[in-house]
Design a protein around this motif. Structure first.
Motif, short mmCIF file in Angstrom:
data_model
loop_
_atom_site.label_atom_id
_atom_site.label_comp_id
_atom_site.label_asym_id
_atom_site.label_seq_id
_atom_site.Cartn_x
_atom_site.Cartn_y
_atom_site.Cartn_z
N LEU B 29 0.82 -1.21 0.00
CA LEU B 29 0.00 0.00 0.00
C LEU B 29 0.86 1.26 0.00
O LEU B 29 0.68 2.16 -0.82
CB LEU B 29 -0.84 0.03 1.28
N VAL B 30 1.81 1.30 0.95
CA VAL B 30 2.62 2.50 1.10
C VAL B 30 3.58 2.65 -0.08
O VAL B 30 3.72 3.74 -0.64
CB VAL B 30 3.41 2.44 2.42
N LEU B 69 9.29 -2.39 -0.98
CA LEU B 69 10.39 -2.46 -1.93
C LEU B 69 9.87 -2.91 -3.29
O LEU B 69 10.23 -2.36 -4.33
CB LEU B 69 11.42 -3.46 -1.41
N TYR B 70 9.00 -3.93 -3.29
CA TYR B 70 8.41 -4.37 -4.55
C TYR B 70 7.49 -3.30 -5.11
O TYR B 70 7.59 -2.93 -6.28
CB TYR B 70 7.63 -5.68 -4.36
N ALA B 71 6.61 -2.77 -4.25
CA ALA B 71 5.58 -1.85 -4.74
C ALA B 71 6.18 -0.55 -5.26
O ALA B 71 5.56 0.13 -6.08
CB ALA B 71 4.56 -1.57 -3.65
N GLY B 72 7.39 -0.23 -4.84
CA GLY B 72 8.06 0.95 -5.37
C GLY B 72 8.23 0.88 -6.87
O GLY B 72 8.37 1.91 -7.54
N ARG B 375 -3.87 -6.03 -10.07
CA ARG B 375 -4.73 -5.02 -10.70
C ARG B 375 -5.16 -3.95 -9.70
O ARG B 375 -5.35 -2.79 -10.03
CB ARG B 375 -5.97 -5.67 -11.31
N LEU B 376 -5.29 -4.39 -8.45
CA LEU B 376 -5.73 -3.48 -7.39
C LEU B 376 -4.63 -2.48 -7.04
O LEU B 376 -4.87 -1.29 -6.88
CB LEU B 376 -6.07 -4.33 -6.17
N TRP B 377 -3.37 -2.98 -6.92
CA TRP B 377 -2.26 -2.11 -6.49
C TRP B 377 -2.10 -0.94 -7.45
O TRP B 377 -1.72 0.16 -7.06
CB TRP B 377 -0.93 -2.86 -6.39
#
Lengths: 152, 492
Positions: B29-30, B69-72, B375-377
């Motif tokens: 999320l962050v 780290l991944y979501a970045g 798809r949500l991220w």
């Protein structure tokens, strides 16, 4: 590459810090045991290193400086710092929830929030949730004021 | 082997497993929000671990870190804005892929490569760290002093082409650490008669100020809203063929990333660039790199995550942080009265082995959750982040205050934030400062004890390990100076 104004100001400040550190170490006590360099030696070494690096900054010059904010942007940054200082000062007197609500209203206004409903709901929601999670669930102690005694 | 048993017992517990999952979700999320970095997430969410058991707290933090780290890479790929500095190398090929309508594929590659890189890194960590810890038991004051100096110079010399500024930052950290009682005579230094200052500056408020609040100040300056437009995503599908073709790159970059991470003072951002460059050098068809080559995304992301695990090696075995996040993890461990270092392996095996096992589970969890929710991220990028920053500030105040119930610590946080803001403006890296604060007492007591033991002479510098470290330190400075010279020559 030449040193810019920012580098010159920074170098002057850093040299001043280094000199101040060395001056302060003059009052430190002598080593308590033979062969110990003493309480003053390491700070002096580090201060010396800092002064050398500060001078290198002048010779080498830095890169990638961002300009400082002006006008409204400057007001917003200073505003947040002032709000945080007030928040810290009144935290224990007002209790966590009331202080947090007031801070959030101020900070949201600074961030450009103008919708009255959000300005009312978000501070209440965030401060209630955080107090519940930290104080009740996690037992991390937060300052309690009138509101906390009344609600929890 | 008993260490593993203790670790499994601590981690395979409903609460610890729940915290891993929760951490990964919060981290994603962050991390997916532009402007909020993985380091910031870990620093600001630190107070949630104060009341938890050490192992449980670490599970939450590692989950948050792995997820963020991944979501970045999501904003890196979609809008060219790395959500975390270490995703900067992901931009190089991720964004071109997205411009060609292959964003979905790039995002899927990023999940898989992150998870594989992380897992490879953790396996290496678990294999190496106990050996290093065993070796480090022999280290005396001289070794610790030289290790600290080496760590500080290497992190400064690798600081994005600003070695002098990196060194200044690290030196300031050392000075901050000297406030309070000195490690041998217990004389209150730089205290000006204040009880608060004699007790020393707390580390956690500094961390939160530098990595949470300073960034918030910058965001208040700019006030960016959410992102309105989004490129076409294309298919998220990753065929078996594609995976097979990316496997060599991913494996190689993972190992390389781990090795870079192991060096004290180097973490994910450097690891991912090194791996990206090496992959490019050895790959066939290197022309495609920078134009949307999937191998570029796989190399950057796998190395990024593997080097995070690598950075934990010096952190756990020597108490010398590998990068800013491992510095925060040291802070989280010391909150519980534990000290990272070789003794931790015998004193708290459940924590050390729990970290190995838990970090592996974090990446397992990331693979599943990341692919299921992909798809949500992507939708998270529409959140107008500017209204989140006031809440980030409240969390920062809570984190600084709650540790000792002391408003003085909030003041320290605020000063650190202002310092950090000016440092970022002037192009000074923040990581060396934080590492300097941790290394200050280690370096000073190492130096003074070494002098006492050797009867006031410097002959300890000539013993094998300190001498090797001294040579490496000088070499890293010389290398950085050379690089700076050739860099300024070519740009002139």
């Amino acid at each position: 590459m030449r040193a810019g104004v920012g580098d010159i100001v920074a170098a002057a400040l850093l040299v001043a810090v280094a000199v101040a550190v060395v001056l302060l170490t003059l009052d430190f006590p002598p080593p308590g045991q033979p062969d110990d360099p003493g309480a003053a030696t390491f700070p002096r070494m580090v201060a010396g290193a800092l002064a050398v690096f500060a001078l290198l900054l002048l010779v080498q010059g830095g890169r990638s400086e961002e300009s400082l904010p002006r006008g409204r942007a400057l007001l917003r940054v200073v505003g947040v710092v002032v709000l945080l200082a007030i928040y810290a000062a009144v935290l224990e007197a007002l209790g966590f929830m009331l202080a947090t609500m007031l801070f959030l209203v101020g900070a949201l206004l600074l961030a450009g929030m103008r919708r009255p409903l959000m300005l009312a709901l978000m501070p209440v929601g965030v401060s209630l949730t955080l107090f519940y999670v930290f104080s009740v669930l996690l037992r991390v102690s937060l300052p309690r004021g009138v509101l906390e005694r009344f609600i929890f | 082997m008993s260490g593993w048993a203790a670790g499994f017992e601590a981690v395979l517990d409903p609460q610890a497993l729940f915290l891993i999952l929760a951490g990964v979700l919060v981290g994603i999320l962050v991390g997916a929000l532009p402007g909020l970095s993985a380091t910031m997430a870990v620093a600001v969410l630190l107070p949630f671990t104060f009341a938890l058991e050490p192992v449980d707290g670490m599970m939450l933090l590692l989950g948050i870190y792995g997820g963020a780290l991944y979501a970045g890479s999501i904003p890196a790929i979609l809008i060219r804005a790395p959500g975390t500095p270490s995703a900067a190398a992901t931009v190089l090929d991720g964004h071109p892929m997205s411009q060609r309508g292959r964003a979905g594929e790039a995002l899927s590659i990023s999940v898989v490569a992150s998870a594989v890189g992380g897992m490879v890194g953790v396996v290496f960590l678990a294999l190496f760290a106990p050996r290093v810890a065993e070796f480090a038991l022999r280290f005396g004051p001289a070794e610790y002093f030289m290790l600290s100096i080496f760590a500080l110079t290497i992190i400064a010399s690798l600081s994005e082409s600003a070695m002098v500024k990196g060194l200044i930052s690290g030196t300031l950290g050392l000075l901050i650490a000297m406030i309070g009682l000195d490690p041998i005579q217990a004389f209150p230094r730089f205290a000006f008669g204040s009880v608060e200052l004699s007790a020393g500056i707390q580390f956690i408020p500094i961390l939160i100020g530098l990595f949470g609040v300073a960034e918030a100040l910058r965001q208040f300056e700019r006030l960016r809203g959410g992102v309105e437009e989004r490129p076409a995503l294309g298919s998220f599908r990753l065929g078996f063929d594609r995976l097979k073709r990316l496997a060599p790159t991913t494996a190689g970059s993972s190992v390389l990333g781990f090795l870079v991470g192991v060096l004290p003072g180097t973490g994910g951002d450097i690891g991912s660039f090194v791996a990206y460059n090496e992959t490019k050098r050895f790959a066939r068809g290197e022309k495609n790199f920078g134009r949307g080559d999937p191998r570029g995304v796989a190399a950057a992301e796998s190395a990024n995550n593997a080097s995070t695990a690598g950075a934990l090696t010096p952190t756990l075995t020597l108490g010398i942080p590998g990068d800013s996040v491992s510095a925060i993890l040291i802070g989280a461990i010391t909150v519980h009265g534990l000290r990272p270092g070789p003794q931790l392996f015998t004193g708290s095996p459940e924590l050390v082995y729990g970290i190995f096992i838990g970090f592996f589970l974090v990446y397992t969890c990331l693979l599943v959750v990341g692919l299921l929710g992909i798809r949500l991220w992507v939708q998270l990028m529409r959140v107008p982040t500017r209204f989140l920053w006031p809440t980030v500030l409240v969390l920062s105040v809570v984190g600084s205050y709650a540790l000792r119930s002391n408003p003085f610590d909030v003041l320290v946080m605020l000063l650190a934030a202002v310092l950090g803001y000016f440092m970022m403006k002037g192009g000074y890296p923040l990581a060396p400062l934080v590492i300097g604060v941790i290394l200050g007492p280690i370096a000073e007591s190492g130096f003074r004890r070494a002098m006492i033991i050797s009867g006031g002479s410097f002959e300890w510098l000539l013993t094998p390990i300190p001498l090797t470290l001294l040579i490496l330190t000088l070499a890293s400075i010389a290398l950085a100076a050379l690089r700076a010279r050739s860099g300024s020559a070519s740009s002139a």
